[in-house]
Scaffold this active site. Structure first.
Site, PDB file in Angstrom:
ATOM      1  N   SER A 158       0.507  -1.420   0.074  1.00  0.00           N
ATOM      2  CA  SER A 158       0.007   0.273   0.068  1.00  0.00           C
ATOM      3  C   SER A 158       0.401   0.992   0.398  1.00  0.00           C
ATOM      4  O   SER A 158       2.470   1.100   0.384  1.00  0.00           O
ATOM      5  CB  SER A 158      -0.904  -0.313   1.273  1.00  0.00           C
ATOM      6  OG  SER A 158      -1.620   1.404   1.684  1.00  0.00           O
ATOM      7  N   TYR A 172      -2.159  -0.884  10.537  1.00  0.00           N
ATOM      8  CA  TYR A 172      -1.808  -1.122   9.115  1.00  0.00           C
ATOM      9  C   TYR A 172      -0.682  -0.328   8.275  1.00  0.00           C
ATOM     10  O   TYR A 172      -0.222  -1.330   7.189  1.00  0.00           O
ATOM     11  CB  TYR A 172      -3.555   0.015   8.604  1.00  0.00           C
ATOM     12  CG  TYR A 172      -3.584  -0.585   7.059  1.00  0.00           C
ATOM     13  CD1 TYR A 172      -3.959  -1.513   7.054  1.00  0.00           C
ATOM     14  CD2 TYR A 172      -3.719   0.309   6.387  1.00  0.00           C
ATOM     15  CE1 TYR A 172      -4.028  -1.765   5.626  1.00  0.00           C
ATOM     16  CE2 TYR A 172      -3.684  -0.219   4.972  1.00  0.00           C
ATOM     17  CZ  TYR A 172      -4.193  -1.304   4.620  1.00  0.00           C
ATOM     18  OH  TYR A 172      -4.488  -1.593   3.490  1.00  0.00           O
TER      19      TYR A 172
END
Length: 278
Positions: A158, A172
């Site tokens: 990501s 995250y």
């Protein structure tokens, strides 16, 4: 050298897609099946895994003249060794090999500031978004190496693992940063065995959560802020992840390993202070 269609042909190969019931995992599993692979969709939810596999089986019906099973759904908690061992045992029984692994799990973010981040939340986020990738990569390599055919692993990283996004997504972002290093380390370690390991780094793609934000006028500021950091001026659509993943999984990328490929509309190319205005 094979012609262009042959470069992307996955006939005879077995692909495992973790998080295969999610917005991006679903389209990836479908594309791999369309390219000729048999696909195991692995998801935490038994119902989701079964639904995704049934949808795949219907879509590829008639492709295999022998009538062999080309799609299965497996329910497992891939953040545990027991869950991974059980999932891969089911895949072994169904297909007897693993050629492609797509780690596409992306657990929902539990948001807290760093100074108050609960340890149990930290542990859960890293287990889902990083440990599962390691365990599944290890299990795939344990099958690919003895088989001697090489293989391809594609991890979903990501932009959150490359730069800080804030908004309470500490664990995250750290997990996705870990995915990037896992990709590099395993690409190097397994290169002598012909196993290629790469990652895609998506920006914000439209999923159920973002679709709700896009429809909510009260969340307009968040949406506008996110889109302002994507030079192409919009979030990604799920289908737009297919090409990059299929490329990395296929022989078209036979000389590509250890790469972190942004699929981000230009986000990581843009300085935080960039502007089209002079």
């Amino acid at each position: 050298m094979p012609g262009l269609p042959a470069l992307f042909d996955l006939s005879g190969r077995v692909a495992v897609v973790t998080g295969g019931g999610g917005a991006l995992g679903t389209v990836v599993a479908g594309a791999l099946a369309e390219a000729g692979a048999s696909v195991a969709v692995v998801d935490l939810s038994e119902a989701t895994a079964a639904k995704a596999a049934a949808s795949l089986a219907e879509a590829i019906a008639g492709q295999d003249e022998a009538g062999a099973t080309r799609a299965i759904g497996v329910s497992a908690d891939l953040s545990t060794e027991e869950g991974v061992e059980g999932a891969f045992a089911a895949i072994d029984q169904a297909f007897g090999r693993v050629d492609i692994l797509v780690n596409a799990i992306s657990a929902a973010i539990d948001r807290h500031g760093p100074e108050e981040f609960p340890l149990h939340t930290w542990d859960a986020m890293l287990a889902a978004n990083l440990t599962s990738y390691f365990l599944c990569s290890r299990a795939a390599a344990q099958r690919m190496i003895p088989a001697g055919r090489g293989g391809s692993i594609v991890n979903f990283g990501s932009i959150a693992g490359a730069n800080a996004l804030g908004r309470g997504g500490l664990a995250y972002g750290v997990a996705k940063g870990g995915v990037a290093q896992l990709t590099r380390e395993t690409a190097y370690a397994w290169a002598p065995h012909g196993i290629r390991v790469n990652a895609v780094l998506p920006c914000q793609f439209v999923n159920e959560w973002w679709r709700g934000n896009l429809a909510d006028p009260a969340r307009r500021a968040l949406v506008d802020r996110v889109v302002s950091a994507i030079p192409l001026g919009r979030m990604g659509e799920p289908g737009e992840i297919v090409g990059p993943v299929l490329f990395l999984a296929s022989d078209a990328a036979s000389m590509v390993t250890g790469v972190l490929l942004p699929v981000d509309g230009g986000n990581l190319a843009m300085n935080a202070g960039a502007s089209h205005d002079w």
